[in-house]
Scaffold this active site. Sequence first.
Site, mmCIF file in Angstrom:
data_model
loop_
_atom_site.group_PDB
_atom_site.id
_atom_site.type_symbol
_atom_site.label_atom_id
_atom_site.label_comp_id
_atom_site.label_asym_id
_atom_site.label_seq_id
_atom_site.Cartn_x
_atom_site.Cartn_y
_atom_site.Cartn_z
ATOM 1 N N HIS A 196 16.430 -43.057 16.466
ATOM 2 C CA HIS A 196 14.930 -43.104 16.568
ATOM 3 C C HIS A 196 14.567 -41.549 17.362
ATOM 4 O O HIS A 196 15.491 -41.230 18.270
ATOM 5 C CB HIS A 196 14.323 -44.439 17.568
ATOM 6 C CG HIS A 196 12.865 -44.282 17.706
ATOM 7 N ND1 HIS A 196 12.164 -43.436 18.345
ATOM 8 C CD2 HIS A 196 12.226 -44.963 17.107
ATOM 9 C CE1 HIS A 196 10.807 -43.644 17.978
ATOM 10 N NE2 HIS A 196 10.643 -44.591 17.227
ATOM 11 N N ASP A 253 20.006 -47.492 23.422
ATOM 12 C CA ASP A 253 18.598 -47.686 23.235
ATOM 13 C C ASP A 253 18.626 -49.138 22.862
ATOM 14 O O ASP A 253 19.100 -49.381 21.578
ATOM 15 C CB ASP A 253 18.342 -46.852 22.035
ATOM 16 C CG ASP A 253 16.892 -46.953 21.650
ATOM 17 O OD1 ASP A 253 16.295 -48.012 21.931
ATOM 18 O OD2 ASP A 253 16.506 -46.086 20.579
ATOM 19 N N GLN A 300 15.303 -52.143 19.654
ATOM 20 C CA GLN A 300 15.497 -52.946 18.569
ATOM 21 C C GLN A 300 16.167 -54.353 18.863
ATOM 22 O O GLN A 300 15.838 -55.491 18.397
ATOM 23 C CB GLN A 300 15.900 -52.477 17.389
ATOM 24 C CG GLN A 300 14.819 -51.350 16.686
ATOM 25 C CD GLN A 300 13.533 -52.157 16.190
ATOM 26 O OE1 GLN A 300 13.345 -53.128 15.781
ATOM 27 N NE2 GLN A 300 12.486 -51.138 16.522
ATOM 28 N N LYS A 318 7.975 -54.852 21.746
ATOM 29 C CA LYS A 318 8.978 -55.391 20.602
ATOM 30 C C LYS A 318 9.500 -56.661 20.795
ATOM 31 O O LYS A 318 10.323 -57.153 20.218
ATOM 32 C CB LYS A 318 10.064 -54.521 20.320
ATOM 33 C CG LYS A 318 9.449 -53.109 19.835
ATOM 34 C CD LYS A 318 10.561 -51.967 19.472
ATOM 35 C CE LYS A 318 9.944 -50.642 19.279
ATOM 36 N NZ LYS A 318 9.370 -50.417 18.132
ATOM 37 N N CYS A 335 10.139 -42.891 12.402
ATOM 38 C CA CYS A 335 10.324 -41.946 13.711
ATOM 39 C C CYS A 335 12.152 -41.889 13.825
ATOM 40 O O CYS A 335 12.664 -41.689 14.675
ATOM 41 C CB CYS A 335 10.014 -42.644 14.940
ATOM 42 S SG CYS A 335 8.114 -42.518 15.154
HETATM 43 N N1 PMP Z 1 14.112 -46.480 19.742
HETATM 44 C C1 PMP Z 1 14.190 -47.360 18.773
HETATM 45 C C2 PMP Z 1 15.368 -47.880 18.156
HETATM 46 C C3 PMP Z 1 12.697 -47.888 18.263
HETATM 47 O O1 PMP Z 1 12.828 -48.729 17.213
HETATM 48 C C4 PMP Z 1 11.667 -47.484 18.956
HETATM 49 C C5 PMP Z 1 10.222 -47.802 18.748
HETATM 50 N N2 PMP Z 1 10.193 -47.844 17.269
HETATM 51 C C6 PMP Z 1 11.832 -46.639 20.178
HETATM 52 C C7 PMP Z 1 12.911 -46.267 20.523
HETATM 53 C C8 PMP Z 1 10.391 -46.311 20.897
HETATM 54 O O2 PMP Z 1 10.123 -47.301 21.405
HETATM 55 P P1 PMP Z 1 8.677 -47.344 22.393
HETATM 56 O O3 PMP Z 1 7.653 -46.752 21.517
HETATM 57 O O4 PMP Z 1 8.209 -48.737 22.666
HETATM 58 O O5 PMP Z 1 8.790 -46.552 23.547
#
Ligand code: PMP
Length: 414
Positions: free
Chosen positions: A131, A208, A211, A234, A372
């Site tokens: 991401h 990270d 997910q 999430k 993203c």
């Molecule tokens: N890493 C991953 C794998 C994600 O899926 C996301 C959210 N789509 C993020 C980071 C960023 O998370 P947040 O917007 O809750 O800070």
Amino acid sequence: MPETITAKSPFDVAKIREDFPVLSQKVNGHPLVYLDNAATTQKPWRVIKRMEKFESEEYGTVRRGAYQLSESSTRMYEEARQKVADFLGTPDRNEIIFTSGTTQSINLVAYSYGRKFVKAGDEVIISNIEHHANIVPWQVLCEEKDAHLKVIPVNDRGELIMEEYEKLLGPKTRVVAVNHMSNALGTINPVKEIVDMAHAVGAKVLIDGAQSTPHLNLNMKDLGCDFYTFSGHKMFAPSGIGGLYGKMEVLKTMPPYVTGGDMIRQVTLEKTLYADPPSRFEAGTPPISQVIGLGEAIDYLQAIGMDKIAEYEHSLLEYGTKVLEEIEGLRLIGTAARKASILSFYTDQIHPHDMVTLLDQDGIAVRGGHHCAQPTMQRFKVPATSRASVAFYNTYEELDLLGASIRRAIKLFS
Ligand code: PMP
């Protein structure tokens, strides 16, 4: 329903669905089919009501006042930290830092650990399927420090090529930062192996977990990573709250990231002494109600059981994969042997933005875009994908509705 799929769920899904008020509504005249759980999840009544009770009867600031409301708020806030620690499998709740979510957690590590320990010529390793939140902070750090960003490639199924990872590791590797589960493909990465290999060359590892946290049974001590990030929204909790697990021995070496109130031991006009972790990294008044909501969401998940959740979601994923594979002209993007929750797909006939708009007409909420994760899209040579992502409140019937709606959309465009 294909024979290989067990229709029997390890829990009563109909009853679970009653816990989530948003799921009973209609969208465009159709019952809502909510399949955008990788973007954000819905909240059960328990979480909503817990926050309402806190806001209406129990609210007070934390860590300061000596009066009853503040003391009890502080106790509840720290109890929530304990719940997160138990959920992530660490005995020390001080290894849990509350942040606004994964994005802030990764930035915290890149700024605090990164700026202190990454020097010119050092290397940071990420993967091709991160991401942007786990790409940009490392790019910025490497640019600033004149360090090098290395990337683990993936195969056509969307799995990390571990032999290539091994080649990238070396005495200059300072940090390895990869996701546990890809938000664009659903791939579950072999994080234990990744951590062990990085530690063998003396590098620190950030996982990270944005997910993975709502789908897998986690244990930080078994995993052995130095940092693990998560986002409340999430995992059926409010937005604006999330966190960072950090090994205490590593956190203690790190300077603060945001400074101000609550993160100090002593301030004089000449000098400030910082508090120990986690306070050192929690400057300012935190989102107290959201923390309480997060604790309640964890209680809810624990009551169902993460193993049961993973088992059911796996059968949903298998079922949904079959449904989509039977659609002519549809290409699944991300077919790793180990994956969870996510069905990313692409058809030559329709752009994902049109696809998701047509699905919405049938009351089906899925995401269309680059998620993203533009480098992932570039790797698979698609501009974007449509992405359905399941949670434990979804059903096989909803996946049938998704399949029928996709067929209708393709027909309209051919
Ligand atoms: N890493 C991953 C794998 C994600 O899926 C996301 C959210 N789509 C993020 C980071 C960023 O998370 P947040 O917007 O809750 O800070």
